[in-house]
Design a protein around this motif. Structure first.
Motif, PDB file in Angstrom:
ATOM      1  N   SER A 154      -6.999   2.608   3.977  1.00 24.71           N
ATOM      2  CA  SER A 154      -6.987   4.173   3.741  1.00 24.71           C
ATOM      3  C   SER A 154      -7.171   4.890   5.151  1.00 24.71           C
ATOM      4  O   SER A 154      -6.623   5.754   5.488  1.00 24.71           O
ATOM      5  N   SER A 174     -11.253  -2.031  -5.641  1.00 21.81           N
ATOM      6  CA  SER A 174     -11.405  -0.985  -4.681  1.00 21.81           C
ATOM      7  C   SER A 174     -10.710  -1.273  -3.192  1.00 21.81           C
ATOM      8  O   SER A 174     -11.133  -0.397  -2.219  1.00 21.81           O
ATOM      9  N   ARG A 224      -3.105  14.455  -7.366  1.00 23.20           N
ATOM     10  CA  ARG A 224      -4.011  13.543  -6.787  1.00 23.20           C
ATOM     11  C   ARG A 224      -5.511  13.997  -7.431  1.00 23.20           C
ATOM     12  O   ARG A 224      -6.540  13.101  -7.324  1.00 23.20           O
ATOM     13  N   ASP A 268     -16.706   3.998 -10.638  1.00 24.63           N
ATOM     14  CA  ASP A 268     -17.852   3.715  -9.987  1.00 24.63           C
ATOM     15  C   ASP A 268     -19.195   3.700 -10.797  1.00 24.63           C
ATOM     16  O   ASP A 268     -19.678   2.515 -10.535  1.00 24.63           O
ATOM     17  N   ARG A 283      -1.851  11.187   7.902  1.00 26.33           N
ATOM     18  CA  ARG A 283      -1.819  12.445   6.987  1.00 26.33           C
ATOM     19  C   ARG A 283      -2.301  13.709   7.572  1.00 26.33           C
ATOM     20  O   ARG A 283      -1.759  14.642   7.641  1.00 26.33           O
ATOM     21  N   TYR A 329       1.002  -1.263  -0.196  1.00 30.16           N
ATOM     22  CA  TYR A 329      -0.147   0.121  -0.073  1.00 30.16           C
ATOM     23  C   TYR A 329       0.842   1.062   0.044  1.00 30.16           C
ATOM     24  O   TYR A 329       1.926   1.140   0.485  1.00 30.16           O
ATOM     25  N   TYR A 347      -6.877  11.515  -9.809  1.00 29.88           N
ATOM     26  CA  TYR A 347      -7.464  10.207  -9.074  1.00 29.88           C
ATOM     27  C   TYR A 347      -8.901  10.489  -8.573  1.00 29.88           C
ATOM     28  O   TYR A 347      -9.860   9.750  -8.839  1.00 29.88           O
ATOM     29  N   GLN A 348      -9.096  11.648  -7.928  1.00 33.33           N
ATOM     30  CA  GLN A 348     -10.439  11.921  -7.617  1.00 33.33           C
ATOM     31  C   GLN A 348     -11.487  12.108  -8.665  1.00 33.33           C
ATOM     32  O   GLN A 348     -12.326  11.623  -8.454  1.00 33.33           O
ATOM     33  N   ILE A 359      -4.976   8.121   6.079  1.00 31.12           N
ATOM     34  CA  ILE A 359      -5.493   9.238   6.055  1.00 31.12           C
ATOM     35  C   ILE A 359      -5.306  10.099   7.563  1.00 31.12           C
ATOM     36  O   ILE A 359      -5.075  10.939   7.714  1.00 31.12           O
ATOM     37  N   TYR A 386      -6.722   2.920 -13.984  1.00 24.87           N
ATOM     38  CA  TYR A 386      -7.743   2.270 -12.900  1.00 24.87           C
ATOM     39  C   TYR A 386      -9.113   2.370 -13.701  1.00 24.87           C
ATOM     40  O   TYR A 386      -9.900   1.339 -13.548  1.00 24.87           O
ATOM     41  N   GLU A 398      -9.213   0.468  -0.097  1.00 24.80           N
ATOM     42  CA  GLU A 398      -9.631   1.314   0.841  1.00 24.80           C
ATOM     43  C   GLU A 398      -9.547   0.773   2.193  1.00 24.80           C
ATOM     44  O   GLU A 398      -9.995   1.383   3.270  1.00 24.80           O
ATOM     45  N   HIS A 426     -18.822  11.118  -3.574  1.00 27.10           N
ATOM     46  CA  HIS A 426     -17.955  11.969  -4.613  1.00 27.10           C
ATOM     47  C   HIS A 426     -18.556  13.177  -5.437  1.00 27.10           C
ATOM     48  O   HIS A 426     -17.928  14.146  -5.496  1.00 27.10           O
ATOM     49  N   ARG A 480     -21.368   5.358  -3.081  1.00 28.65           N
ATOM     50  CA  ARG A 480     -19.844   6.209  -3.498  1.00 28.65           C
ATOM     51  C   ARG A 480     -20.070   7.317  -4.445  1.00 28.65           C
ATOM     52  O   ARG A 480     -19.488   8.212  -4.215  1.00 28.65           O
TER      53      ARG A 480
HETATM   54  O1  LIG Z   1      -5.930   9.301   0.691  1.00 24.28           O
HETATM   55  C1  LIG Z   1      -5.599   8.209   0.380  1.00 24.28           C
HETATM   56  O2  LIG Z   1      -4.579   7.604   0.672  1.00 24.28           O
HETATM   57  C2  LIG Z   1      -6.828   7.331  -0.441  1.00 24.28           C
HETATM   58  C3  LIG Z   1      -6.695   6.247  -0.648  1.00 24.28           C
HETATM   59  C4  LIG Z   1      -7.716   5.584  -1.353  1.00 24.28           C
HETATM   60  C5  LIG Z   1      -7.331   4.124  -1.841  1.00 24.28           C
HETATM   61  O3  LIG Z   1      -6.795   3.476  -1.116  1.00 24.28           O
HETATM   62  O4  LIG Z   1      -7.548   3.789  -3.268  1.00 24.28           O
HETATM   63  C6  LIG Z   1      -8.560   6.040  -1.509  1.00 24.28           C
HETATM   64  C7  LIG Z   1      -8.903   7.431  -1.291  1.00 24.28           C
HETATM   65  N1  LIG Z   1      -7.911   8.085  -0.409  1.00 24.28           N
HETATM   66  C8  LIG Z   1     -10.238   8.235  -1.262  1.00 24.28           C
HETATM   67  O5  LIG Z   1     -10.078   9.408  -0.634  1.00 24.28           O
HETATM   68  C9  LIG Z   1     -11.237   7.705  -2.052  1.00 24.28           C
HETATM   69  O6  LIG Z   1     -12.303   8.418  -2.142  1.00 24.28           O
HETATM   70  C10 LIG Z   1     -11.098   6.400  -2.576  1.00 24.28           C
HETATM   71  C11 LIG Z   1     -11.959   5.653  -3.363  1.00 24.28           C
HETATM   72  C12 LIG Z   1     -11.218   4.525  -3.797  1.00 24.28           C
HETATM   73  C13 LIG Z   1     -11.794   3.492  -4.384  1.00 24.28           C
HETATM   74  O7  LIG Z   1     -10.799   2.616  -5.118  1.00 24.28           O
HETATM   75  O8  LIG Z   1     -12.923   3.298  -4.804  1.00 24.28           O
HETATM   76  N2  LIG Z   1      -9.971   4.530  -3.145  1.00 24.28           N
HETATM   77  C14 LIG Z   1      -9.948   5.656  -2.285  1.00 24.28           C
END
Ligand SMILES: O=C(O)c1cc(C(=O)O)c2c(n1)C(=O)C(=O)c1cc(C(=O)O)[nH]c1-2
Length: 247
Positions: free
Chosen positions: A147, A141, A47, A58, A154, A20, A50-51, A151, A125, A144, A81, A77
């Motif tokens: 995460s 997914s 980042r 999804d 962080r 990870y 990615y967002q 978080i 992805y 998560e 977002h 989900r």
């Molecule tokens: O801040 C992070 O390190 C981090 C990691 C991940 C992840 O592990 O994929 C997600 C998120 N944040 C995140 O905020 C998020 O909404 C999210 C959705 C997903 C997913 O794969 O559906 N991963 C993540």
């Protein structure tokens, strides 16, 4: 050999423990207060790619899913977002973060200043979720699961170390841990229930490995461009505090 459902969960957790992105050197710098403001800006701007992809993947997953129960669970989900308006939801809060760091919103949203590798990783992805079997798409997914811990680390690290970061700037993260816990519990239960053969169990582990690589590659790109100076690709964001000298 077929693993028991709990054996599969243990194998997936072992992948996270090893691969990870909490273990990436860029995250260590970011969380330990060793980044310049420009490097933090570069992280947030990249980042965003990615967002932006998360609700698209999804929606793609739901569109391919013939099980109403899964779609019902998964649709929160999208709501998380995208929000109900452009003022709420995760994307809006991420833009609150980039605003708070002094970045121009149009530049962030355009993704034109993001690193090439970041954009490719985020799109990989999306492509994975669009094209791989549903079980693998759901398994991808599962990062998560890990995460909430990163978080927490962080947010506390950034608030402690950076005077240009406030709790409001980081509000994106405040509701992520419970949502990630809810979402990953559902995905994990699905995977444990449906991955009943060695081949399927291998496939879900490979999906999680792939996703760890997506996250890792995005940080490799940041590290190469902004921590090892002189490597910023042409056209990418150049922080105003970037000297071009070795850090
Ligand atoms: O801040 C992070 O390190 C981090 C990691 C991940 C992840 O592990 O994929 C997600 C998120 N944040 C995140 O905020 C998020 O909404 C999210 C959705 C997903 C997913 O794969 O559906 N991963 C993540």
């Amino acid at each position: 050999m077929t693993l028991s459902p709990d054996g599969l969960e243990a194998a997936l957790r072992a992948i996270g423990a090893e691969r990870y992105h909490n273990r990436h050197p860029f995250h260590r710098l970011l969380h330990d207060g060793l980044c310049s403001k420009g490097q933090v800006q570069a992280w947030a701007l990249n980042r965003y790619c990615y967002q932006a992809v998360i609700p698209m993947k999804d929606a793609a997953l739901m569109a391919r899913c013939d099980d109403p129960e899964v779609r019902r669970a998964w649709r929160s989900r999208l709501a998380d977002h995208d929000g109900e308006t452009d003022q709420d939801g995760g994307i809006a809060r991420w833009l609150g973060l980039t605003d708070g760091l002094g970045l121009d919103r149009d530049v962030v949203v355009s993704q034109r200043r993001a690193l090439p590798a970041t954009r490719f990783a985020a799109l990989a992805y999306l492509d994975f979720v669009r094209t791989r079997p549903l079980l693998e798409a759901i398994a991808s997914s599962l990062t998560e699961l890990f995460s909430p811990a990163i978080i927490g680390e962080r947010v506390s690290g950034m608030l402690r170390h950076y005077d240009f970061v406030t709790p409001e700037t980081l509000s994106y993260f405040s509701d992520r841990p419970p949502r990630a816990a809810r979402d990953s519990a559902f995905a994990l239960a699905y995977v444990k229930h449906h991955a009943t053969t060695p081949a399927r169990q291998r496939a879900v582990q490979d999906a999680l490995l792939f996703k760890c690589d997506v996250l890792w590659a995005m940080l490799d790109a940041l590290q190469a461009a902004y921590v090892t100076p002189g490597q910023i690709p042409p056209g990418a964001f150049v922080p105003s505090d970037h000297s071009g000298e070795p850090a």
